[in-house]
Enzyme design. Structure first.
Site: not given
Length: 388
Positions: A41, A137, A167, A223, A269, A315-317
């Site tokens: 998953k 859950r 689980h 699992r 920044y 920063c973002m990138d």
């Protein structure tokens, strides 16, 4: 995809050989009559679901598990034909889609069975019943609920109860005995179900931690999730783990700009960092949009086997680091992995972020390509400016 070309100067490498080794370690640890379900998953915990699933099946696992129906269908579209269990709740209106694609669903609600049987018409759907033994859950909590489900199943020929499972909530806490309470509750519920003629092929309790702690009381299927990727379920588990897990995930980038700074010049920044005279600063093309979040602004990377602290805000990138010395543009940078005598592990990053190791590869975003390798052979080509 084999031989795909990527143009990003930042990438992750996934060692499929390590994943196979981790699977085989568990296969040797549990009884011969216990099979393995590979949990892929969340894009294989950020490692790449299709590639990991294919390697796991070659390593001998009998089942795959995902969280949502979309993930299961994506595996089918990739050509994977092995059994797949969806661990999460799927709306009953999609039961026919699951049956058409030979996907097994988790069931624990009487009303769900009623609604799904209408959708299925004459089709047969494999299901696993989920028992809530203390996770709180999803799952059947009482014998009364179980009896209602059994009665509903008896009214419809559309369902094949292939498995029953639960689980653990505290399996990764060796000093916590609640796992034993859950095992007892589960065994009681399974005995109750068998009184009504339910004899599912698969009985599964154990996750990665549970299989280590109680290998003889996890049913006939485990699992295997976090440990398959070479990570211990918790720091506490490392002290009782009797076999080695090999991490399979590394994260790399490169220096794309190098500049010599003067005294007091600002970086990034907010101008939160001011340079010293003669300091060398390198820019690296990874940022919080890739999952390297701003809270890591006080972390470091490895450049030529030496630590290079991140300076200023991420920063973002992109992010900036203080280099140990002047380096060439294109120099490789390690964010997770080993260089010389230095190493940055996923556990190191998790500790810095005050979270668990599960989260780190999962948050590395899709802009970061995954390159897969085993036995020295890589799948995928990086069209980068890395120095030779």
């Amino acid at each position: 995809m084999d031989n795909q070309v990527y143009y990003r100067g930042t990438w992750a490498e996934v060692d499929l050989g390590a994943i196979e080794q981790n699977i085989k370690s568990y296969q040797r640890y549990v009884s011969d009559d216990v099979a393995v379900m590979a949990v892929v998953k969340a894009n294989g915990y950020g490692h790449g679901a299709v590639a990991v699933a294919e390697k796991a099946l070659k390593a001998g696992v009998e089942y795959l598990a995902v969280a949502i129906l979309d993930e299961a269908i994506a595996l089918r579209e990739a050509g994977i034909e092995a059994p797949i269990l969806v661990l999460g709740w799927v709306p009953p209106i999609y039961a026919k889609i699951a049956a058409t694609n030979n996907i097994t669903l988790t069931v624990f609600q009487e009303k769900w069975l009623e609604e799904a049987s209408i959708v299925l018409d004459d089709m047969l759907l494999n299901i696993h019943l989920k028992i809530d033994t203390g996770m709180g859950r999803l799952g059947i909590k009482s014998e009364k609920e179980a009896k209602r489900l059994i009665d509903s199943l008896a009214l419809s020929p559309s369902f094949q109860v292939e498995g029953v499972y639960t689980h653990f909530a505290t399996a990764d806490e060796p000093e916590n005995s609640f796992m034993e309470d859950q095992i007892e509750r589960f065994e009681t519920m399974v005995s109750y179900l068998k009184q009504y003629g339910l004899q599912p092929r698969w009985i599964h309790l154990g996750n990665s931690a549970g299989a280590i702690r109680s290998p003889k009381r996890v049913g006939n299927l485990i699992r295997l999730g976090i440990a398959m990727y070479g990570l211990s379920p918790s720091q506490e588990m490392k002290s009782i783990q009797t076999f080695e897990l090999k991490p399979s995930f590394c994260l790399y980038s490169q220096i794309v700009h190098v500049k010599e700074m003067r005294e007091g010049e600002p970086i990034s920044y907010g101008s939160t960092y001011r340079s010293s005279e003669g300091e060398w600063i390198g820019t690296i093309p990874i940022g919080y949009a890739d999952g390297w979040i701003r809270k890591l602004s006080e972390a470091y990377v490895l450049v030529n086997g030496e630590r290079a602290p991140i300076v200023g805000r991420i920063c973002m990138d992109q992010l900036m680091v203080r280099l140990p010395s002047k380096v060439k543009v294109g120099t490789k940078v390690t964010l997770i992995g080993k260089e010389g005598s230095e190493e940055i592990t996923i556990d190191d990053i998790a500790e810095r972020l005050d979270t668990i190791n599960y989260e780190i590869p999962c948050i590395i975003g899709p802009r970061v390509p995954r390159l897969f390798h085993e036995n020295g052979e890589k799948k995928g080509v990086m069209n980068t400016i890395l120095k030779k």
